[in-house]
Motif scaffolding. Structure first.
Motif, PDB file in Angstrom:
ATOM      1  N   HIS A  39       0.841  -1.193   0.000  1.00  0.00           N
ATOM      2  CA  HIS A  39       0.000   0.000   0.000  1.00  0.00           C
ATOM      3  C   HIS A  39       0.878   1.246   0.000  1.00  0.00           C
ATOM      4  O   HIS A  39       1.617   1.493   0.957  1.00  0.00           O
ATOM      5  CB  HIS A  39      -0.915   0.016   1.225  1.00  0.00           C
ATOM      6  N   GLU A  40       0.823   1.983  -1.085  1.00  0.00           N
ATOM      7  CA  GLU A  40       1.555   3.240  -1.253  1.00  0.00           C
ATOM      8  C   GLU A  40       3.001   3.128  -0.745  1.00  0.00           C
ATOM      9  O   GLU A  40       3.417   3.853   0.168  1.00  0.00           O
ATOM     10  CB  GLU A  40       0.830   4.380  -0.534  1.00  0.00           C
ATOM     11  N   ALA A  66       2.276   6.607  -9.409  1.00  0.00           N
ATOM     12  CA  ALA A  66       0.811   6.518  -9.572  1.00  0.00           C
ATOM     13  C   ALA A  66       0.340   7.532 -10.621  1.00  0.00           C
ATOM     14  O   ALA A  66       1.102   7.943 -11.486  1.00  0.00           O
ATOM     15  CB  ALA A  66       0.115   6.717  -8.245  1.00  0.00           C
ATOM     16  N   HIS A 114      -2.861   2.370  -4.385  1.00  0.00           N
ATOM     17  CA  HIS A 114      -2.815   3.791  -4.049  1.00  0.00           C
ATOM     18  C   HIS A 114      -4.244   4.267  -3.828  1.00  0.00           C
ATOM     19  O   HIS A 114      -5.130   3.993  -4.629  1.00  0.00           O
ATOM     20  CB  HIS A 114      -2.173   4.603  -5.182  1.00  0.00           C
TER      21      HIS A 114
END
Length: 331
Positions: A39-40, A66, A114
């Motif tokens: 996650h990110e 992203a 993202h």
């Protein structure tokens, strides 16, 4: 950061080793695959994943920055796909998008999320309850993610259709159709449709390629060709979504044009009413102007009945003019 890491063999989950290299080796040795969810991630956090799975630097750059369009790219050691999940907020009637990047290779899947609009947690749980599907390998993960994303598109399209019907009722309502905020609401809604369109439109080409249609005679590397009918089904659902989005875009444009036409008609009605009352006010103004010029030789000034006669003439004239304007719809 790494959200989840597990090795899957014959559709069943086993917790992967802490070391990514060991997890990949264990997956390949057992004939299964490893699925890592992030996650990110920062560049430093993603560097280890990049090194262990030999991910292409261009794909890695896209995954870290992203803000990518939905696409499908094939590199020497992996396949890279970008999807844009969509979230509809009923409280504010807004559409927000996230991003999911999927790296697919021999015996591994790496997903990078993202934003908050991704279905990965739900997808992983659903797949783990369907070992027969999960046993098909990394292709099943790619299919499940795309299927969940597109299915949610259908839900969002339905919600937007409901909002559009409410907006349409407001525009054509005789009470609030001329509200100053209506045009702003229509434009805001059109922006939501555009945001939705940016997520759904570009995804059509990757799904056509995965489904083996549209002139693509060879399969996609790292994707099982037996999965093409399943991707074809997802592609059909996406086609329905895109047709719905096209319809929403056309309808909201028509509603905006109708609203502007209504406003123009109402402004014309107001101008006609103002002009009619101004014309009626001009009649006594003209009479007052004539008899206020103070000429000495004006016969009417020496007649006793001049004032009553003039008042009667003005009243009769005003009534006739009022009835004329009323009959023509100006008042």
């Amino acid at each position: 950061m790494i959200v989840d890491c597990a090795v899957y063999h014959d559709g069943h989950r086993t917790e992967g080793p802490d070391d990514l290299s060991d997890a990949l080796a264990a997956a390949r040795a057992s004939g299964g695959f490893v699925w890592i969810g992030l996650h990110e991630p920062s560049e430093k956090e993603f560097a280890l994943v990049t090194e262990e799975f030999s991910l292409h630097p261009l794909a890695v750059e896209d995954a870290l920055k992203a803000h990518q369009r939905p696409k499908l790219e094939v590199y020497d050691d992996s396949l890279f796909m970008v999807l844009k999940p969509v979230v509809y907020e009923p409280s504010s009637d807004t559409v927000t998008t996230g991003e999911v990047m999927v790296f697919l290779g021999h015996a591994f899947v790496v997903t990078v999320r993202h934003g908050e609009g991704s279905p990965l947690g739900v997808v992983r749980s659903r797949l783990e309850r369907e070992p027969e599907l999960l046993g098909k390998g990394p292709t099943s993960v790619l299919y499940a993610i795309t299927d969940a994303t597109v299915d949610h598109y259908l839900d969002v399209a339905t919600e937007l259709q409901t909002d559009l019907e409410e907006l349409e009722a407001e525009v054509f309502s005789p009470d609030v159709g001329g509200s100053r905020n209506t045009a702003s609401r229509i434009y805001t809604f059109k922006r939501q449709v555009l945001e939705f369109r940016r997520a759904t439109g570009p995804l059509a080409a990757p799904l056509v390629r995965l489904s083996g249609t549209g002139g693509y005679t060879t399969g996609v590397p790292f994707v099982d060709e037996k999965a093409q009918p399943f991707f074809r089904d997802v592609s059909d659902h996406l086609t329905r979504v895109n047709e719905s989005v096209e319809g929403l875009d056309r309808l909201v444009s028509d509603i905006l044009s109708a609203h502007l036409a209504q406003m123009s008609v109402r402004q014309n009605d107001d101008m006609r009413k103002i002009s009619a009352w101004a014309a009626m006010a001009a009649i006594p103004t003209m009479a007052a102007g004539i008899y206020g010029m103070n000429f000495e030789h004006m016969p009417e000034l020496h007649w006793v009945g001049s004032y009553p006669a003039l008042m009667a003439l003005l009243v009769v004239t005003e009534v006739l003019v009022f009835r004329l304007f009323k009959r023509r719809g100006w008042l």
